[in-house]
Scaffold this active site. Structure first.
Site, PDB file in Angstrom:
ATOM      1  N   TYR A 165       0.827  -1.209   0.000  1.00  0.00           N
ATOM      2  CA  TYR A 165       0.000   0.000   0.000  1.00  0.00           C
ATOM      3  C   TYR A 165       0.858   1.254   0.000  1.00  0.00           C
ATOM      4  CZ  TYR A 165      -3.573   3.398   1.139  1.00  0.00           C
ATOM      5  OH  TYR A 165      -4.407   4.499   1.102  1.00  0.00           O
ATOM      6  N   LYS A 169       1.307   4.021  -3.232  1.00  0.00           N
ATOM      7  CA  LYS A 169       0.930   5.433  -3.207  1.00  0.00           C
ATOM      8  C   LYS A 169       2.133   6.337  -3.505  1.00  0.00           C
ATOM      9  CE  LYS A 169      -3.422   4.830  -2.440  1.00  0.00           C
ATOM     10  NZ  LYS A 169      -4.428   5.164  -3.484  1.00  0.00           N
TER      11      LYS A 169
END
Length: 242
Positions: A165, A169
Site C-alpha cells: 500500500y 501510493k
C-alpha cells in the site's frame, strides 16, 4: 446530448471517501459519474446522491480490467462527449506482512489496482479530458506515501509499514508529477490528494476523521481555478512532503 457545466468521473465512487467526493461535487453543481465495479452498488449510490439533489449516473468500471475501462470511456464519450474531472479514487489495502517478509505476489495485487489501475483509467479518459476547457485529474494518495515523513521518528502513522500500500501510493505520487509535466500544454492540472486517516471500510472505521472530511481536499483539487497548482501533493493543511 445534454450540456453540463462540469462532468466528473470518480472511480470507486459508490462507497467511503469516493462516495463523499461524489456527494460534494454534486452539491457544487457537477454532473457526477459514479465509477463502480458492481453496477447495482453504483446504482444505489446514484439513488442516494439523486435524493440529495445531485445529478448523477453510474459507470461500470473495474480499473484492473483493460477492456472494461475502455468500454467505460466509450460510454462516457457517447453520453456526454467529454470529461472535465477524473478522480482516481479506486484502491485496495490488503492484509500485508511487514516489508521484510511481505510477498511479491501480494504486493503485485495491490499495484494492479492502486498503480496500474490509475494508469489504465487515466490513459482511457485523457481524450475526453482534452475536450474540456479545464481538465483536472486528482490521484488519491496518502501521507503513508511520503518518504520524508517516514524518515521522521515523530510521524504519527509511522508504525503502518505496509509495503504494498505505502509504496503503491509513492508510485502514484511519481505518476502525478510526471503526468502534470506531460499534460501542462493541454491545460490539464494533475495533483495528488491525501485524505487523511479516515473512518472507512478500508481502515475498519478506526478513526474519528470522517469520510466527508477526507473528501474535502480531493474535491478542492478537482475544482481548482485556472491559476491553481499542478504537480503537487496536498492535504487539508497544505502541501505534503514527498
Amino acid at each position: 446530448m445534454t450540456e453540463y457545466r462540469k462532468i466528473a468521473l470518480v472511480t470507486g465512487g459508490n462507497q467511503g471517501i469516493g462516495y463523499e467526493i461524489c456527494r460534494q461535487l454534486g452539491a457544487a453543481g457537477v454532473k457526477v459519474l459514479v465509477g463502480a465495479r458492481d453496477s447495482a452498488r453504483g446504482a444505489e449510490a446514484v439513488r442516494r446522491l439523486s435524493a440529495d439533489g445531485a445529478e448523477a449516473d453510474v459507470i461500470e468500471i473495474d480499473v484492473t480490467d483493460e477492456a472494461q475501462v475502455t468500454k467505460a470511456a466509450a460510454a462516457i464519450a457517447q453520453r456526454y462527449g467529454r470529461l472535465d474531472i477524473l478522480v482516481n479514487n479506486a484502491g485496495v489495502l490488503l492484509p500485508e506482512e511487514r516489508p521484510g517478509s511481505s510477498s511479491a505476489e501480494l504486493v503485485s495485487q495491490v499495484y494492479e489496482t492502486n498503480v496500474l489501475g490509475v494508469i489504465r483509467a487515466t490513459k482511457a479518459m485523457l481524450p475526453l479530458l482534452r475536450r474540456s476547457a479545464a481538465g483536472r485529474i486528482v490521484n488519491m494518495s496518502s501521507s503513508l506515501a511520503s518518504l520524508q515523513l517516514h524518515g521522521d521518528p515523530s510521524f504519527e502513522l509511522g508504525a503502518f509499514l505496509m509495503l504494498g500500500y505505502n509504496s503503491s501510493k509513492t508510485a502514484v505520487n511519481a505518476l502525478t508529477v510526471l503526468l502534470a509535466k506531460d499534460l501542462a500544454d493541454d491545460g490539464i492540472k494533475v495533483n495528488a490528494a491525501d485524505p487523511g486517516y479516515c473512518a472507512t471500510g478500508m481502515t475498519g472505521y478506526a478513526s474519528s476523521r470522517t469520510a466527508a472530511e477526507g473528501a474535502r481536499t480531493p474535491v478542492r483539487l478537482a475544482l481548482l481555478p485556472d491559476n491553481g497548482p499542478t504537480g503537487g501533493f496536498f492535504a487539508d493543511s497544505g502541501p505534503v512532503p514527498w
